[in-house]
Design a protein around this motif. Structure first.
Motif, PDB file in Angstrom:
ATOM      1  N   ALA A 130       0.927  -1.461  -0.001  1.00  0.00           N
ATOM      2  CA  ALA A 130      -0.111   0.048  -0.074  1.00  0.00           C
ATOM      3  C   ALA A 130       0.808   1.047   0.016  1.00  0.00           C
ATOM      4  O   ALA A 130       1.393   1.575   1.024  1.00  0.00           O
ATOM      5  N   PRO A 131       1.066   2.030  -1.025  1.00  0.00           N
ATOM      6  CA  PRO A 131       0.108   1.743  -2.347  1.00  0.00           C
ATOM      7  C   PRO A 131       0.833   0.775  -3.540  1.00  0.00           C
ATOM      8  O   PRO A 131       1.807   0.510  -3.250  1.00  0.00           O
ATOM      9  N   THR A 132      -0.219   0.382  -4.296  1.00  0.00           N
ATOM     10  CA  THR A 132       0.415  -0.472  -5.411  1.00  0.00           C
ATOM     11  C   THR A 132      -0.518  -0.358  -6.739  1.00  0.00           C
ATOM     12  O   THR A 132      -1.285   0.590  -6.794  1.00  0.00           O
ATOM     13  N   TRP A 133      -0.287  -1.128  -7.659  1.00  0.00           N
ATOM     14  CA  TRP A 133      -0.709  -1.306  -9.082  1.00  0.00           C
ATOM     15  C   TRP A 133      -2.044  -1.857  -8.897  1.00  0.00           C
ATOM     16  O   TRP A 133      -2.373  -2.957  -8.228  1.00  0.00           O
ATOM     17  N   GLY A 134      -3.185  -0.949  -9.183  1.00  0.00           N
ATOM     18  CA  GLY A 134      -4.414  -1.231  -8.570  1.00  0.00           C
ATOM     19  C   GLY A 134      -5.344  -2.565  -9.276  1.00  0.00           C
ATOM     20  O   GLY A 134      -6.146  -3.095  -8.727  1.00  0.00           O
ATOM     21  N   ALA A 135      -4.918  -2.768 -10.472  1.00  0.00           N
ATOM     22  CA  ALA A 135      -5.512  -4.143 -11.278  1.00  0.00           C
ATOM     23  C   ALA A 135      -5.091  -5.204 -10.316  1.00  0.00           C
ATOM     24  O   ALA A 135      -6.147  -6.094 -10.372  1.00  0.00           O
ATOM     25  N   SER A 136      -4.339  -5.311  -9.515  1.00  0.00           N
ATOM     26  CA  SER A 136      -3.856  -6.665  -9.008  1.00  0.00           C
ATOM     27  C   SER A 136      -5.092  -6.768  -8.012  1.00  0.00           C
ATOM     28  O   SER A 136      -5.468  -7.802  -7.309  1.00  0.00           O
ATOM     29  N   ILE A 137      -5.508  -5.529  -7.274  1.00  0.00           N
ATOM     30  CA  ILE A 137      -6.636  -5.630  -6.253  1.00  0.00           C
ATOM     31  C   ILE A 137      -8.149  -5.885  -6.928  1.00  0.00           C
ATOM     32  O   ILE A 137      -8.811  -6.647  -6.695  1.00  0.00           O
ATOM     33  N   ARG A 138      -8.230  -5.107  -8.178  1.00  0.00           N
ATOM     34  CA  ARG A 138      -9.449  -5.328  -8.908  1.00  0.00           C
ATOM     35  C   ARG A 138      -9.650  -6.805  -9.351  1.00  0.00           C
ATOM     36  O   ARG A 138     -10.668  -7.356  -9.300  1.00  0.00           O
ATOM     37  N   ILE A 139      -8.658  -7.399  -9.816  1.00  0.00           N
ATOM     38  CA  ILE A 139      -8.976  -8.947 -10.316  1.00  0.00           C
ATOM     39  C   ILE A 139      -9.098  -9.664  -9.264  1.00  0.00           C
ATOM     40  O   ILE A 139      -9.898 -10.604  -9.365  1.00  0.00           O
ATOM     41  N   GLY A 140      -8.284  -9.524  -7.891  1.00  0.00           N
ATOM     42  CA  GLY A 140      -8.857 -10.293  -6.774  1.00  0.00           C
ATOM     43  C   GLY A 140     -10.185 -10.153  -6.507  1.00  0.00           C
ATOM     44  O   GLY A 140     -10.915 -11.164  -5.934  1.00  0.00           O
ATOM     45  N   ARG A 141     -10.573  -9.184  -6.235  1.00  0.00           N
ATOM     46  CA  ARG A 141     -12.047  -8.679  -5.757  1.00  0.00           C
ATOM     47  C   ARG A 141     -12.920  -9.204  -6.754  1.00  0.00           C
ATOM     48  O   ARG A 141     -14.080  -9.664  -6.133  1.00  0.00           O
ATOM     49  N   ALA A 142     -12.895  -9.356  -7.974  1.00  0.00           N
ATOM     50  CA  ALA A 142     -13.543  -9.849  -8.956  1.00  0.00           C
ATOM     51  C   ALA A 142     -13.922 -11.346  -8.743  1.00  0.00           C
ATOM     52  O   ALA A 142     -14.976 -11.745  -9.112  1.00  0.00           O
ATOM     53  N   LEU A 143     -12.960 -11.841  -8.205  1.00  0.00           N
ATOM     54  CA  LEU A 143     -12.860 -13.521  -7.996  1.00  0.00           C
ATOM     55  C   LEU A 143     -13.419 -13.625  -6.272  1.00  0.00           C
ATOM     56  O   LEU A 143     -13.640 -14.712  -5.941  1.00  0.00           O
ATOM     57  N   GLY A 144     -13.733 -12.669  -5.759  1.00  0.00           N
ATOM     58  CA  GLY A 144     -14.414 -12.987  -4.390  1.00  0.00           C
ATOM     59  C   GLY A 144     -13.121 -12.873  -3.227  1.00  0.00           C
ATOM     60  O   GLY A 144     -13.426 -13.036  -2.133  1.00  0.00           O
ATOM     61  N   ALA A 145     -12.106 -12.371  -3.692  1.00  0.00           N
ATOM     62  CA  ALA A 145     -10.965 -12.627  -2.804  1.00  0.00           C
ATOM     63  C   ALA A 145     -10.963 -11.078  -2.203  1.00  0.00           C
ATOM     64  O   ALA A 145     -11.338 -10.182  -2.798  1.00  0.00           O
TER      65      ALA A 145
END
Length: 411
Positions: A130-145
């Motif tokens: 934190a902070p980081t590249w946001g796509a890593s978070i978006r993809i994980g959240r889209a999978l329910g993580a």
């Protein structure tokens, strides 16, 4: 060197501490009105090795039709990509299982997406800087993580805070599946994970049974300072996945990235693919470019160019912004992470710069709802031509001067 930002790194890690850096609450001006696109982490177009690409493309096409087919024979060959480039990458970056431990992807973002799909599911937890590249978070959240956001300082991810987060997670019956780090020249900060922290992260991975995902997209853009070993070089490879790309060092439109891991994990990830692989023609252009030393010569040229651009920005920031900003001089990568003085209105700075034709990435876009980070912004320096960089920073300084909190003007 200027004082580094007083980074908010003392609070415990939390799942919502980092957000998508592409998401911002302010509408951007039309890009045709932008003279200084300092928000974009892109290579300088003048560095694109067009003649080499033309030469090797002609060579590949002259040798037959295979360069216009899928990446390899059979489903496994298609999913993993062209074996020749995979072998070169394994030799160059020390893949744990040779070519069998490398899979080609359509950029690093695609590699992260495939890995997340293969390893994360609903209810899982993964850790990020934190902070980081946001796509890593978006993809994980889209999978329910859900992400566990771990604050940083100048030595990278705060591993002591990660340890506390691990203890809390496990006390609640949870388990960390992976830790994602941009260990060299993180975006947006430019900071790197220190060697002791790299070693401790690997120890924690063994003790708590999680994967370490090392994103090395900026690692070869080093301008000075000691070269740190890749995390994969400190371990036998069982718990480390390396992600790489040519988008930042060569050209984004190549859409060629890769991941390197133990062969059975690569096999499991490849089995989930339904995209019919990455471009074989691109791979057949890049393979001889790397084998013949063209890539190393290119890296030498671009790092020399970008080092000069970086130094131009440092001089211009000191001349035109003075004590209104604080920053570290980045040793590599593409970005300055800049903190504004307390009497500057960060939101007004972004508005003023946009009106003047400058775009930077506002700091709160990297942190979301975890506090107020409007006093920070990220500025890219690699794409814009060097004379324009100096002028852009001058205009930035003028915008900052119009953005005092109390009087409406600092100067």
């Amino acid at each position: 060197m200027s004082t580094h930002p007083s980074h908010p790194d003392s609070s415990p890690a939390g799942p919502h501490a980092t957000a998508d850096p592409l998401a911002t609450k302010r509408p951007a001006p039309a890009r045709e009105r932008v003279r200084w696109p300092l928000d974009l982490g892109l290579p300088d177009p003048s560095t694109f090795p067009r003649s080499a690409f033309l030469h090797f493309a002609g060579q590949a096409l002259a040798e037959g039709d295979t360069s216009l087919l899928y990446g390899g024979p059979g489903r496994a060959g298609i999913a993993r990509g062209h074996a020749g480039l995979r072998a070169v990458l394994a030799d160059r970056y020390g893949g744990a299982g040779g070519a069998d431990g490398v899979m080609l992807t359509s950029g690093a973002a695609h590699a992260v997406e495939l890995l997340w799909r293969a390893t994360l599911s609903t209810g899982d937890t993964f850790a990020v800087e934190a902070p980081t590249w946001g796509a890593s978070i978006r993809i994980g959240r889209a999978l329910g993580a859900e992400p566990l956001a771990v604050p940083m300082d100048q030595d990278g991810m705060r591993i002591d805070i990660l340890e506390r987060g691990l203890a809390d997670l496990e006390a609640r019956g949870g388990r960390l599946k992976l830790v994602y780090v941009i260990a060299d020249f993180n975006t947006p900060t430019g900071w790197s994970l220190s060697l002791p922290r790299r070693r401790r992260l690997l120890q924690l991975a063994e003790e708590h049974d999680f994967l370490v995902v090392e994103d090395r997209v900026y690692a070869e853009l080093r301008y000075d300072g000691p070269a740190l070993p890749a995390i994969s070089a400190l371990h036998d490879g069982d718990r480390v996945v390396t992600v790489g790309s040519f988008s930042k060092t060569l050209a984004p439109a190549l859409r060629c990235g890769w991941l390197s891991a133990k062969p059975d994990l690569v096999c499991a990830i490849a089995a989930t693919r339904e995209d019919l692989g990455s471009s074989r023609l691109t791979a057949e252009i890049l393979e001889p470019f790397l084998r013949t030393g063209g890539y190393d010569r290119h890296l030498s040229d671009v790092t020399r160019l970008y080092r000069g651009k970086r130094d131009t920005v440092v001089s211009a920031l000191r001349t035109h912004c003075g004590d209104a900003v604080r920053f570290d001089i980045p040793h590599g990568g593409m970005f300055f992470w800049i903190e504004l003085a307390d009497d500057i209105d960060g939101r007004q700075v972004m508005e003023e710069t946009a009106r003047a034709g400058i775009l930077c990435r506002p700091g709160e876009a990297f942190f979301g709802d975890d506090g107020d980070h409007q006093q920070w912004f990220r500025m890219a320096f690699t794409k814009v031509a060097e004379p324009e960089l100096a002028r852009g920073v001058q205009v930035l300084g003028e915008a900052i001067g119009r953005s005092g909190k109390r009087s409406g003007s600092r100067l």
